[in-house]
Structures are given as structure tokens and as C-alpha cells.
Write an enzyme that holds these catalytic residues in place. Structure first.
Site, PDB file in Angstrom:
ATOM      1  N   HIS A  93     -25.155 -48.095 -76.849  1.00 22.00           N
ATOM      2  CA  HIS A  93     -24.137 -48.810 -76.754  1.00 22.00           C
ATOM      3  C   HIS A  93     -22.670 -48.238 -76.267  1.00 22.00           C
ATOM      4  CE1 HIS A  93     -22.778 -52.713 -79.234  1.00 22.00           C
ATOM      5  NE2 HIS A  93     -22.415 -52.752 -77.975  1.00 22.00           N
ATOM      6  N   ASP A 119     -23.845 -57.051 -83.875  1.00 23.16           N
ATOM      7  CA  ASP A 119     -24.338 -55.767 -84.022  1.00 23.16           C
ATOM      8  C   ASP A 119     -24.481 -55.549 -85.500  1.00 23.16           C
ATOM      9  OD1 ASP A 119     -24.262 -52.632 -84.156  1.00 23.16           O
ATOM     10  OD2 ASP A 119     -22.947 -52.731 -82.297  1.00 23.16           O
ATOM     11  N   HIS A 121     -23.759 -52.614 -86.661  1.00 22.29           N
ATOM     12  CA  HIS A 121     -23.009 -51.390 -87.178  1.00 22.29           C
ATOM     13  C   HIS A 121     -21.543 -52.098 -86.560  1.00 22.29           C
ATOM     14  CE1 HIS A 121     -26.788 -49.733 -86.551  1.00 22.29           C
ATOM     15  NE2 HIS A 121     -26.633 -49.013 -87.615  1.00 22.29           N
ATOM     16  N   ASP A 123     -19.440 -49.727 -84.837  1.00 24.27           N
ATOM     17  CA  ASP A 123     -19.028 -48.680 -83.742  1.00 24.27           C
ATOM     18  C   ASP A 123     -17.439 -48.769 -83.271  1.00 24.27           C
ATOM     19  OD1 ASP A 123     -21.883 -49.019 -83.181  1.00 24.27           O
ATOM     20  OD2 ASP A 123     -22.029 -50.402 -81.808  1.00 24.27           O
ATOM     21  N   HIS A 136     -21.811 -43.671 -79.247  1.00 23.18           N
ATOM     22  CA  HIS A 136     -22.130 -45.082 -79.263  1.00 23.18           C
ATOM     23  C   HIS A 136     -21.967 -45.529 -80.798  1.00 23.18           C
ATOM     24  CE1 HIS A 136     -26.395 -44.592 -81.377  1.00 23.18           C
ATOM     25  NE2 HIS A 136     -25.592 -43.765 -81.857  1.00 23.18           N
ATOM     26  N   ASP A 223     -25.846 -55.883 -79.560  1.00 21.48           N
ATOM     27  CA  ASP A 223     -26.682 -54.743 -79.777  1.00 21.48           C
ATOM     28  C   ASP A 223     -27.990 -55.226 -80.487  1.00 21.48           C
ATOM     29  OD1 ASP A 223     -27.788 -52.600 -81.218  1.00 21.48           O
ATOM     30  OD2 ASP A 223     -25.879 -51.516 -81.180  1.00 21.48           O
ATOM     31  N   ASP A 225     -29.936 -54.369 -82.469  1.00 24.02           N
ATOM     32  CA  ASP A 225     -30.157 -54.034 -84.008  1.00 24.02           C
ATOM     33  C   ASP A 225     -29.485 -54.947 -84.935  1.00 24.02           C
ATOM     34  OD1 ASP A 225     -27.461 -53.068 -84.526  1.00 24.02           O
ATOM     35  OD2 ASP A 225     -27.881 -51.031 -83.720  1.00 24.02           O
ATOM     36  N   GLU A 268     -29.047 -50.783 -76.620  1.00 18.86           N
ATOM     37  CA  GLU A 268     -29.853 -50.044 -77.611  1.00 18.86           C
ATOM     38  C   GLU A 268     -31.221 -50.550 -77.636  1.00 18.86           C
ATOM     39  OE1 GLU A 268     -28.712 -47.726 -79.789  1.00 18.86           O
ATOM     40  OE2 GLU A 268     -26.886 -47.694 -79.096  1.00 18.86           O
TER      41      GLU A 268
HETATM   42 MN   LIG Z   1     -24.030 -50.907 -81.630  1.00 14.43          MN
END
Ligand SMILES: [Mn+2]
Length: 292
Positions: A93, A119, A121, A123, A136, A223, A225, A268
Site C-alpha cells: 500500500h 482498508d 487498517h 495506514d 505501507h 486495500d 484486506d 496488497e
Molecule cells: Mn492498507
């Protein structure tokens, strides 16, 4: 978006991650048939060479991400200036620093850019708060103007994003330092809990209004994830409790008539953790959802 060419830009960037793998994603997606899939959908596209650094350019993760971001930003800017719609295929990322610096560089100085950060997360670390030093985990902070000098001045010295023009969707794993930064800046974070409680469509509508309120248009930094790892195993940093691909596809489908969408990046993808290319197919499906 029917009459716009897609500029598909492979960003073979793994310098920002601790785990090996995401740097090979563009090549694997290409072999998997991503471009043939665009053909089947009737999408016209422009495919450039995958961006990766030469071995002698690699010194440290920081210098590599910095050099890489500059190269990627130029490619994205040029695609925008040609009138194409950039789709950046990461990469970890950290490539977001280059992608959105490039989109911003294609816009008149005073025009503001909105961004949906989808995402698991945040980040949003800086070197002062990161527990891992992995870049990232920092790109959103950098784009807001917080972070190492080598990462926040890509293209020009200005922050690429205003806190009130962005929001995070699907957040469910973060550390205190980054949460504090976003809170201080007043960034709206739609945690997974809120999505489960209110429904993704309600959250999506509010998110779209945030990113369009004071901007000329917005981008999507996706992302993978954010999706639940039980469905999509091929991601760099899996976190349980994510959204389903079907839900996200439906939301992206609402953007088909929205000409304010300026660029998309999908990051990712980790081909070494994927199983039977299920997550590679998801990348294709998510792009198709926007176009449909
Ligand atoms: Mn990310």
C-alpha cells in the site's frame, strides 16, 4: 465511464511491507488474464510496463519507496493528462503515495482531491508512531502531509489531501498513534463495527458525500484486506471480520454513473497466499463492478 480508456499501471512495490509477495502481484495478475478480462468486458485500455526499481536503485526501504513514488506519480499524472482513467495495481500500500500524488499533480493547484480509503487498517503512522517501521502503514499520513520529508513532497511541497475530504471505510485493526493523528485532524473513520450496525449502503452514501463536498472529484484506494480473509486469502495483512466481496461490489456498482471518480488503485494482493487465484479473480470482479 464508457468512453474513457483505462490506463492500467502495474506497481511492483514491496519495499513498504514486512512480508514478501505483493511486489509480484502485477505480473501475476497479468499472467492470470487481467487484461484479457478487460477485453471481454469491452474495456479499452492502455497497458504500460510494470514499474519496478532496478537492483542498484535499492538502498533502504525509505529511499526505495521515495524513488518508486516519484516514478509512479509521473505515470499516473501523465495518464490523467491524456484523459485516461488510471487503475494502479499494487504492490504494497505504500504505492498510494505515488498514485495520489500523481493524480493531484494532474489537477489545477487549488482543486481539491477526495479519497475513499477502503482498508482494514488506518495506514496513518509516521516514523514517530510506527511499531514496525513498515512504510505501507504510513501512506495516508504522508498524503495528509505528515511523515518523512522524502515521502510527503512527491511532485510538490503541498499536502495532497485535506483531512475533511477523505474517509476510511472498513477499519478494524490499528494502533493508538495513528488513530490519534486521524482524530486530531478530524478525519472520518467508518469502522467495521459501524458498517455492521448501520449497513454498508448507509455508510457508503455518507462517505461519498464527504469525499465530494469540497472537491472536484475523488479516488478510491482499495486495500484487498478490507475483505474477509475467509473469502479472500491472498492479501498481505489479513484481518478477520471484514466485508464480503459481494457487498463491496454492490457499492462500487453505484459509481457507474459517477463521472467524478478520478482513479482507482487496488493494492496488497499477495499471490503467494492466494488459493486457486480466488483473490486474483476478486480483483477482476471489483474492477468490473465499477465499469458495469
Ligand atoms: Mn492498507
Amino acid at each position: 465511464m464508457k468512453n474513457r480508456n483505462f490506463a492500467v499501471i502495474g506497481a511492483a512495490c514491496g519495499y513498504g511491507a514486512q512480508k514478501h509477495g505483493c511486489q509480484d502481484a502485477p505480473e501475476v495478475l497479468q499472467s492470470f488474464g487481467f487484461l484479457e478480462y478487460l477485453n471481454e468486458l469491452g474495456i479499452t485500455y492502455y497497458w504500460d510496463n510494470i514499474i519496478h526499481l532496478h537492483e542498484d536503485q535499492y538502498r533502504t526501504p525509505l529511499s526505495s519507496v521515495s524513488i518508486f513514488s516519484k516514478q509512479l506519480a509521473l505515470k499516473v499524472r501523465d495518464a490523467k493528462l491524456r484523459g485516461d482513467f488510471p487503475i494502479v495495481l499494487g504492490g504494497d500500500h505504500s504505492c498510494a503515495i505515488g498514485t495520489w500524488s500523481g493524480v493531484k499533480a494532474s489537477m489545477p493547484k487549488n482543486d481539491r482531491l477526495g479519497l475513499l480509503w477502503i482498508d482494514a487498517h488506518m495506514d496513518s503512522h509516521t516514523y514517530a508512531s510506527t511499531p514496525s517501521n513498515a512504510i505501507h502503514g504510513m501512506p495516508l499520513a504522508c498524503l495528509l502531509g505528515h511523515g518523512d520529508d522524502n515521502l510527503i513532497h512527491i511532485g510538490d511541497d503541498l499536502p495532497k489531501l485535506h483531512p475533511e475530504d477523505i474517509c476510511l471505510i472498513g477499519t478494524r485493526s490499528y494502533e493508538e498513534g495513528e488513530a490519534k493523528l486521524l482524530e486530531q485532524l478530524g478525519v472520518r473513520v467508518f469502522h467495521m463495527g459501524e458498517i455492521n450496525h448501520r449497513g454498508l449502503d448507509a455508510v457508503w452514501a455518507e462517505a461519498l458525500s464527504i469525499v465530494q463536498r469540497k472537491t472536484v472529484g475523488f479516488g478510491i484506494s482499495l486495500d484487498l484486506d478490507v475483505l474477509d480473509p475467509s473469502e479472500e486469502p491472498g492479501v498481505g495483512s489479513p484481518e478477520p471480520g471484514g466485508m464480503s466481496k459481494k457487498m463491496l461490489e454492490e457499492m462500487l456498482g453505484t459509481l457507474k454513473i459517477n463521472s467524478k471518480l478520478l482513479a482507482l488503485e487496488i493494492v496488497e494482493y499477495n499471490p503467494y497466499l492466494d488459493m486457486q487465484f480466488v483473490t486474483a479473480s476478486a480483483v477482476c470482479d471489483l474492477v468490473a463492478a465499477i465499469r458495469a
